[in-house]
Design a protein around this motif. Structure first.
Motif, PDB file in Angstrom:
ATOM      1  N   ALA A 280       0.861  -1.185   0.000  1.00  0.00           N
ATOM      2  CA  ALA A 280       0.000   0.000   0.000  1.00  0.00           C
ATOM      3  C   ALA A 280       0.894   1.230   0.000  1.00  0.00           C
ATOM      4  N   CYS A 281       0.666   2.112  -0.958  1.00  0.00           N
ATOM      5  CA  CYS A 281       1.535   3.275  -1.150  1.00  0.00           C
ATOM      6  C   CYS A 281       0.731   4.556  -0.929  1.00  0.00           C
ATOM      7  N   VAL A 282       1.214   5.410  -0.031  1.00  0.00           N
ATOM      8  CA  VAL A 282       0.542   6.677   0.281  1.00  0.00           C
ATOM      9  C   VAL A 282       1.160   7.776  -0.576  1.00  0.00           C
ATOM     10  N   VAL A 283       0.378   8.285  -1.519  1.00  0.00           N
ATOM     11  CA  VAL A 283       0.855   9.288  -2.471  1.00  0.00           C
ATOM     12  C   VAL A 283       0.335  10.678  -2.116  1.00  0.00           C
ATOM     13  N   GLY A 284      -0.929  10.762  -1.688  1.00  0.00           N
ATOM     14  CA  GLY A 284      -1.517  12.048  -1.327  1.00  0.00           C
ATOM     15  C   GLY A 284      -0.916  12.596  -0.042  1.00  0.00           C
ATOM     16  N   ILE A 285      -0.970  13.918   0.104  1.00  0.00           N
ATOM     17  CA  ILE A 285      -0.396  14.588   1.275  1.00  0.00           C
ATOM     18  C   ILE A 285      -1.515  14.947   2.241  1.00  0.00           C
ATOM     19  N   GLY A 286      -1.454  14.400   3.453  1.00  0.00           N
ATOM     20  CA  GLY A 286      -2.462  14.682   4.464  1.00  0.00           C
ATOM     21  C   GLY A 286      -1.950  15.644   5.521  1.00  0.00           C
ATOM     22  N   GLY A 287      -2.819  15.983   6.464  1.00  0.00           N
ATOM     23  CA  GLY A 287      -2.457  16.893   7.546  1.00  0.00           C
ATOM     24  C   GLY A 287      -1.741  16.170   8.679  1.00  0.00           C
ATOM     25  N   LYS A 288      -0.905  16.885   9.410  1.00  0.00           N
ATOM     26  CA  LYS A 288      -0.121  16.248  10.475  1.00  0.00           C
ATOM     27  C   LYS A 288      -0.974  15.839  11.670  1.00  0.00           C
ATOM     28  N   GLU A 289      -2.159  16.397  11.804  1.00  0.00           N
ATOM     29  CA  GLU A 289      -3.043  16.024  12.903  1.00  0.00           C
ATOM     30  C   GLU A 289      -3.934  14.827  12.554  1.00  0.00           C
ATOM     31  N   ASP A 290      -3.913  14.390  11.311  1.00  0.00           N
ATOM     32  CA  ASP A 290      -4.767  13.295  10.849  1.00  0.00           C
ATOM     33  C   ASP A 290      -4.052  11.969  11.114  1.00  0.00           C
ATOM     34  N   GLN A 291      -4.354  11.342  12.226  1.00  0.00           N
ATOM     35  CA  GLN A 291      -3.614  10.177  12.687  1.00  0.00           C
ATOM     36  C   GLN A 291      -4.205   8.876  12.136  1.00  0.00           C
ATOM     37  N   VAL A 292      -3.328   7.954  11.730  1.00  0.00           N
ATOM     38  CA  VAL A 292      -3.715   6.640  11.231  1.00  0.00           C
ATOM     39  C   VAL A 292      -3.314   5.592  12.265  1.00  0.00           C
ATOM     40  N   ALA A 293      -4.211   4.656  12.575  1.00  0.00           N
ATOM     41  CA  ALA A 293      -3.921   3.637  13.585  1.00  0.00           C
ATOM     42  C   ALA A 293      -3.921   2.239  12.968  1.00  0.00           C
ATOM     43  N   PHE A 294      -2.958   1.415  13.407  1.00  0.00           N
ATOM     44  CA  PHE A 294      -2.870   0.014  13.021  1.00  0.00           C
ATOM     45  C   PHE A 294      -2.631  -0.802  14.289  1.00  0.00           C
ATOM     46  N   SER A 295      -3.224  -1.974  14.339  1.00  0.00           N
ATOM     47  CA  SER A 295      -2.942  -2.830  15.487  1.00  0.00           C
ATOM     48  C   SER A 295      -1.638  -3.584  15.255  1.00  0.00           C
ATOM     49  N   ALA A 296      -0.972  -3.942  16.349  1.00  0.00           N
ATOM     50  CA  ALA A 296       0.267  -4.707  16.234  1.00  0.00           C
ATOM     51  C   ALA A 296       0.022  -6.046  15.540  1.00  0.00           C
ATOM     52  N   LEU A 297      -1.136  -6.653  15.825  1.00  0.00           N
ATOM     53  CA  LEU A 297      -1.422  -7.965  15.245  1.00  0.00           C
ATOM     54  C   LEU A 297      -1.599  -7.896  13.738  1.00  0.00           C
ATOM     55  N   GLU A 298      -2.350  -6.876  13.256  1.00  0.00           N
ATOM     56  CA  GLU A 298      -2.588  -6.820  11.808  1.00  0.00           C
ATOM     57  C   GLU A 298      -1.307  -6.547  11.037  1.00  0.00           C
ATOM     58  N   LEU A 299      -0.416  -5.758  11.611  1.00  0.00           N
ATOM     59  CA  LEU A 299       0.859  -5.501  10.930  1.00  0.00           C
ATOM     60  C   LEU A 299       1.628  -6.802  10.751  1.00  0.00           C
ATOM     61  N   PHE A 300       1.594  -7.646  11.789  1.00  0.00           N
ATOM     62  CA  PHE A 300       2.252  -8.952  11.692  1.00  0.00           C
ATOM     63  C   PHE A 300       1.501  -9.870  10.733  1.00  0.00           C
ATOM     64  N   HIS A 301       0.190  -9.968  10.930  1.00  0.00           N
ATOM     65  CA  HIS A 301      -0.585 -10.983  10.231  1.00  0.00           C
ATOM     66  C   HIS A 301      -0.637 -10.763   8.720  1.00  0.00           C
ATOM     67  N   PHE A 302      -0.873  -9.512   8.303  1.00  0.00           N
ATOM     68  CA  PHE A 302      -1.037  -9.270   6.871  1.00  0.00           C
ATOM     69  C   PHE A 302       0.294  -9.148   6.127  1.00  0.00           C
ATOM     70  N   ALA A 303       1.368  -8.869   6.845  1.00  0.00           N
ATOM     71  CA  ALA A 303       2.704  -8.799   6.228  1.00  0.00           C
ATOM     72  C   ALA A 303       2.723  -7.900   4.996  1.00  0.00           C
ATOM     73  N   ARG A 304       1.895  -6.843   5.047  1.00  0.00           N
ATOM     74  CA  ARG A 304       1.875  -5.891   3.943  1.00  0.00           C
ATOM     75  C   ARG A 304       3.004  -4.881   4.101  1.00  0.00           C
ATOM     76  N   THR A 305       3.369  -4.261   3.004  1.00  0.00           N
ATOM     77  CA  THR A 305       4.312  -3.149   3.033  1.00  0.00           C
ATOM     78  C   THR A 305       3.533  -1.846   2.910  1.00  0.00           C
ATOM     79  N   LEU A 306       3.769  -0.925   3.818  1.00  0.00           N
ATOM     80  CA  LEU A 306       3.174   0.406   3.746  1.00  0.00           C
ATOM     81  C   LEU A 306       4.301   1.385   3.454  1.00  0.00           C
ATOM     82  N   VAL A 307       4.219   2.077   2.329  1.00  0.00           N
ATOM     83  CA  VAL A 307       5.307   2.954   1.911  1.00  0.00           C
ATOM     84  C   VAL A 307       4.773   4.334   1.565  1.00  0.00           C
ATOM     85  N   GLY A 308       5.493   5.358   1.967  1.00  0.00           N
ATOM     86  CA  GLY A 308       5.162   6.715   1.571  1.00  0.00           C
ATOM     87  C   GLY A 308       5.847   7.063   0.265  1.00  0.00           C
TER      88      GLY A 308
END
Length: 370
Positions: A280-308
């Motif tokens: 998953a690649c983040v191309v658009g520019i968001g605001g610094k107050e707009d927080q994104v949350a991920f659980s520790a388990l999903e980061l492990f389980h899905f083994a996806r790459t998140l790249v800016g």
């Protein structure tokens, strides 16, 4: 005070994020030994300009926005060797310094000094107050002054309109796909947000040989153009989007997802539309107050790459010749992305259209270039 600021031009000045911009007379700083002064021939209205004008991205005021532009050199500094008066150029909003750690790692798009001049006055208003260039360029004006390193010569067979879009939207969207995420042939790709950058990403997916390209947008009127530029499917942005994308990708999710909006919500959506092990690649520019949350388990389980993605990982001197070839050989259709035109005083209306999810790219031609 006019010493050092002698050339007077019309410019669209942002003084408040709560009020429309107005055309004013400003005085540009004099050309230094390593600078060029450029007459703006065409400049695109970008979503980043909307973010700056609305205060989502910080900008010292007063400022002249605009950063996606092509123009003609009208004056070159004494030390400038590669450009001369009369050359058409693309203006760069990130100018690599060549000596920081990022530049040394061959990552010029991440140069720590590349955007520093955006915080430096480049003009004075009629009362002598400093004026700042939005995203370092300040192209919503008849002319601007930039370092020669921020100007890349345009071949004679590339149109000014096409060259202007290479200043941001096209190189960002195509580069996100072909360089940042490095999409492989035969892959499935989903693109969220079909503005200028998003439709460029669709074209990049086609160039990369993706066999399933899905465009997602809240405006169904964009479906036809998305298909013309390479999308195999269009999915409306609503509560059923993720389910629809999974149905089109064997119930797994896409190999690659590109968020060309940049909000916490769309980043999570892009993440959720990506298969296990995908990117998953983040191309658009968001605001610094707009927080994104991920659980520790999903980061492990899905083994996806998140790249800016910053500026499509562009190395201008190395990559722009390839973009010129894509245009020459018909692999990129940039004219189809231009859905409006106007003059400096029309920029606010173009921003309103963009905020409403209508239109793709408005090309502005300052009055002095008409």
């Amino acid at each position: 005070m006019t010493d050092g600021f002698r050339v007077e031009v019309n410019a669209l000045v942002l003084r408040s994020t709560e009020k429309p911009m107005e055309v004013e007379r400003i005085r540009l700083r004099d050309v230094g030994p390593g600078d060029v002064r450029v007459r703006i021939e065409a400049t695109g209205v970008c979503h980043s300009d909307l973010s700056l004008a609305r205060g989502v991205l910080a900008q010292q005021l007063p400022a002249v926005l605009g950063h996606e532009a092509c123009g003609t050199v009208v004056e070159a500094g004494s030390d400038v060797e590669n450009l001369r008066e009369g050359d058409r150029v693309i203006l760069l909003w990130i100018t690599p310094c060549g000596h920081c750690a990022s530049c040394a790692r061959d990552e010029p798009h991440l140069c720590v000094n590349g955007s520093a001049r955006g915080a430096e006055p480049y003009a004075l208003d009629s009362s002598g107050e400093p004026v700042y260039p939005g995203l370092t360029v300040g192209s919503f004006a008849e002319q601007t002054v930039v370092p020669a390193a921020a100007a890349v010569k345009v071949p004679d067979d590339i149109s000014t309109a096409d060259a202007a879009l290479l200043g941001c939207a096209v190189t960002t969207g195509v580069g996100a796909v072909t360089k940042t995420a490095a999409v492989t042939a035969g892959s499935s790709v989903v693109v969220l947000g079909l503005g200028g950058v998003g439709l460029a990403a669709v074209q990049g997916a086609r160039l990369a040989g993706a066999t399933t390209v899905i465009g997602v947008d809240r405006n169904p009127d964009k479906a036809e153009l998305a298909a013309q530029l390479g999308a195999h499917h269009f999915v409306p942005a609503d509560d059923n989007t993720r389910k629809a994308v999974r149905a089109l990708t064997g119930k797994e999710g896409a190999d690659f997802a590109f968020d060309c909006v940049g909000s916490a919500r769309t980043i999570r959506e892009a993440w959720g539309m990506t298969r296990r092990g995908g990117t998953a690649c983040v191309v658009g520019i968001g605001g610094k107050e707009d927080q994104v949350a991920f659980s520790a388990l999903e980061l492990f389980h899905f083994a996806r790459t998140l790249v800016g993605c910053v500026a499509g990982s562009l190395d201008a001197n190395r990559d722009l010749p390839r973009y010129f070839d894509h245009i020459r050989e018909g692999r990129l259709d940039l004219a189809a992305m231009v859905t409006g035109s106007g003059k400096l005083s029309d920029v606010d209306a173009a921003l309103e259209e963009m905020a409403a999810g209508r239109g793709i790219r408005t090309l502005v031609v300052p009055e002095s270039a008409q």
